[in-house]
Design a protein around this motif. Structure first.
Motif, PDB file in Angstrom:
ATOM      1  N   ALA A   1      -6.218 -10.449  10.377  1.00  0.00           N
ATOM      2  CA  ALA A   1      -5.903 -10.461   8.947  1.00  0.00           C
ATOM      3  C   ALA A   1      -4.963  -9.315   8.577  1.00  0.00           C
ATOM      4  O   ALA A   1      -4.031  -9.493   7.774  1.00  0.00           O
ATOM      5  CB  ALA A   1      -7.189 -10.382   8.126  1.00  0.00           C
TER       6      ALA A   1
ATOM      7  N   GLU B   1      -1.424 -10.253   9.613  1.00  0.00           N
ATOM      8  CA  GLU B   1      -0.799 -11.245   8.742  1.00  0.00           C
ATOM      9  C   GLU B   1      -0.430 -10.657   7.387  1.00  0.00           C
ATOM     10  O   GLU B   1       0.585 -11.032   6.787  1.00  0.00           O
ATOM     11  CB  GLU B   1      -1.724 -12.452   8.581  1.00  0.00           C
ATOM     12  N   ALA B   2      -1.232  -9.724   6.894  1.00  0.00           N
ATOM     13  CA  ALA B   2      -0.917  -9.090   5.610  1.00  0.00           C
ATOM     14  C   ALA B   2       0.228  -8.087   5.748  1.00  0.00           C
ATOM     15  O   ALA B   2       0.989  -7.878   4.796  1.00  0.00           O
ATOM     16  CB  ALA B   2      -2.162  -8.390   5.055  1.00  0.00           C
ATOM     17  N   TRP B   3       0.357  -7.476   6.907  1.00  0.00           N
ATOM     18  CA  TRP B   3       1.395  -6.469   7.134  1.00  0.00           C
ATOM     19  C   TRP B   3       2.767  -7.115   7.317  1.00  0.00           C
ATOM     20  O   TRP B   3       3.733  -6.766   6.637  1.00  0.00           O
ATOM     21  CB  TRP B   3       1.029  -5.638   8.362  1.00  0.00           C
TER      22      TRP B   3
ATOM     23  N   LEU C   1       0.501 -13.594   5.213  1.00  0.00           N
ATOM     24  CA  LEU C   1      -0.125 -13.127   3.972  1.00  0.00           C
ATOM     25  C   LEU C   1       0.707 -12.065   3.254  1.00  0.00           C
ATOM     26  O   LEU C   1       0.223 -11.470   2.286  1.00  0.00           O
ATOM     27  CB  LEU C   1      -1.526 -12.557   4.250  1.00  0.00           C
ATOM     28  N   VAL C   2       1.918 -11.829   3.701  1.00  0.00           N
ATOM     29  CA  VAL C   2       2.765 -10.837   3.027  1.00  0.00           C
ATOM     30  C   VAL C   2       2.958 -11.242   1.561  1.00  0.00           C
ATOM     31  O   VAL C   2       3.301 -12.387   1.266  1.00  0.00           O
ATOM     32  CB  VAL C   2       4.138 -10.718   3.725  1.00  0.00           C
TER      33      VAL C   2
ATOM     34  N   CYS D   1       0.615 -11.528  -0.648  1.00  0.00           N
ATOM     35  CA  CYS D   1      -0.595 -12.131  -1.224  1.00  0.00           C
ATOM     36  C   CYS D   1      -1.556 -11.031  -1.682  1.00  0.00           C
ATOM     37  O   CYS D   1      -1.886 -10.131  -0.907  1.00  0.00           O
ATOM     38  CB  CYS D   1      -1.307 -13.011  -0.203  1.00  0.00           C
ATOM     39  N   GLN D   2      -2.022 -11.131  -2.905  1.00  0.00           N
ATOM     40  CA  GLN D   2      -3.068 -10.226  -3.362  1.00  0.00           C
ATOM     41  C   GLN D   2      -4.427 -10.637  -2.796  1.00  0.00           C
ATOM     42  O   GLN D   2      -5.271  -9.805  -2.496  1.00  0.00           O
ATOM     43  CB  GLN D   2      -3.124 -10.210  -4.893  1.00  0.00           C
TER      44      GLN D   2
ATOM     45  N   GLY E   1      -6.178 -13.320   0.074  1.00  0.00           N
ATOM     46  CA  GLY E   1      -5.937 -14.244   1.174  1.00  0.00           C
ATOM     47  C   GLY E   1      -7.068 -14.207   2.171  1.00  0.00           C
ATOM     48  O   GLY E   1      -7.826 -13.231   2.247  1.00  0.00           O
TER      49      GLY E   1
ATOM     50  N   PHE F   1      -8.824 -10.689   2.406  1.00  0.00           N
ATOM     51  CA  PHE F   1      -8.085  -9.739   1.599  1.00  0.00           C
ATOM     52  C   PHE F   1      -8.361 -10.027   0.133  1.00  0.00           C
ATOM     53  O   PHE F   1      -8.153 -11.143  -0.343  1.00  0.00           O
ATOM     54  CB  PHE F   1      -6.577  -9.843   1.863  1.00  0.00           C
TER      55      PHE F   1
ATOM     56  N   GLY G   1      -5.388  -7.090  -2.565  1.00  0.00           N
ATOM     57  CA  GLY G   1      -4.480  -6.370  -1.686  1.00  0.00           C
ATOM     58  C   GLY G   1      -5.137  -5.490  -0.648  1.00  0.00           C
ATOM     59  O   GLY G   1      -4.449  -4.747   0.052  1.00  0.00           O
TER      60      GLY G   1
END
Length: 302
Positions: free
Chosen positions: A109, A112-114, A118-119, A121-122, A124, A138, A141
């Motif tokens: 996770a 994917e957020a980095w 998920l970039v 996404c507040q 996810g 997430f 954020g």
């Protein structure tokens, strides 16, 4: 600056030499020792000695419930020798560099957020369809870990709401991982247990095998129901699917078809989950472990 990043799985320890931007400079893997922490630590020490003159730290992705703040493995998943073990302290005795640990699905996770799906996404959710089912959440954020570092342990979700006392329990991790799909195919085709792998399942499905397509439809229908549950619980912008079988376009196609079916037939109306494939695939745990390491040390994350 370079880092040794290690993704510990049930059968293999993947490792990579990475820079701060998660560019892989070298990579490889060795078998995961199945029996003892002494054998496990010996493999890690060997990798450290190989790179000790190049690295500023070691970042681990591990199975199980992980107290990433204290460097403590509460449970080790299939690697029971890591249960109730202060892994950072134990390894640091032999590898005197900054060491961090984090749960494997939470690493996925973070990756994917980095830099992945998920970039921006507040909110996810990442669902990893491995042997069982891992998850990372997430919210606003931030990676949500829960009060006991167990948030996202999706394998433990009970899936039978009509369960009666004394009957066997049904867990999402048993039926919802890639092994659950293989078991369903083995059953419908009357094949011996553990005789089918995910690659074979999708070869048959892509060839139009009716039995296999029926099993895949039933499997992804159950996935779609759990995705609606996740949407109801967390209202994410995106649910990203990872794990080896997520590379198969047919999997996402069947999931989307079953999400549409549920939206059309459920009496209540929620936002239909937006489901995408994880960007980093098999490297997600490595990338996320590095990101966690950079967050935990003084090195600023870009």
């Amino acid at each position: 600056m370079k880092y040794l990043v290690i993704d510990v799985g049930g059968s293999a320890i993947k490792y990579a030499l990475m820079d701060k931007q998660a560019v892989t400079l070298e990579k490889g893997q060795v078998p995961t020792p199945p029996d003892s922490f002494a054998e496990f630590s010996a493999e890690i020490i060997h990798l450290y000695k190989k790179y000790q003159d190049q690295i500023a730290g070691i970042a681990f992705s591990l199975p199980g419930v992980i107290d990433s703040e204290q460097g403590y493995s509460m449970t080790g998943g299939s690697l029971t020798y890591n249960d109730k073990r202060n892994i950072v302290a134990d390894i640091q005795q032999h590898c005197p560099v900054p060491i961090t640990i984090e749960n494997d699905a939470k690493c996925a996770a973070l990756a994917e957020a980095w830099k992945g799906s998920l970039v921006g996404c507040q909110n996810g959710v990442v669902v990893v369809l491995g042997t069982a089912v891992g998850g990372g959440i997430f919210l606003n954020g931030q990676l949500y870990k829960g009060s006991h570092f167990a948030a996202g342990e999706l394998s433990f979700l009970l899936t039978d709401s009509w369960h009666a006392k004394g009957e066997p329990y049904h867990y999402w991790g048993h039926d919802g991982g890639s092994r659950g799909l293989c078991r369903a195919v083995e059953h419908i085709k009357r094949l011996p247990p553990k005789s089918v792998n995910g690659q074979q399942v999708f070869e048959w499905a892509n060839e139009g095998d009716e039995d296999v397509c029926e099993a895949l439809d039933a499997y992804t229908y159950r996935l779609a129901m759990q995705f609606f549950n996740l949407q109801s619980l967390f209202d994410p912008d995106v649910i990203a699917v990872g794990g080896g079988i997520s590379a198969q376009p047919l999997l996402l196609q069947y999931i989307e078809q079953n999400l549409v079916y549920l939206e059309q037939h459920l009496p209540m109306h929620l936002t239909i989950p937006k489901v995408v494939r994880c960007h980093f695939m098999n490297d997600a745990n490595l990338v996320g472990a590095l990101h966690h390491h950079l967050q935990m040390t003084e090195t600023p994350v870009p």
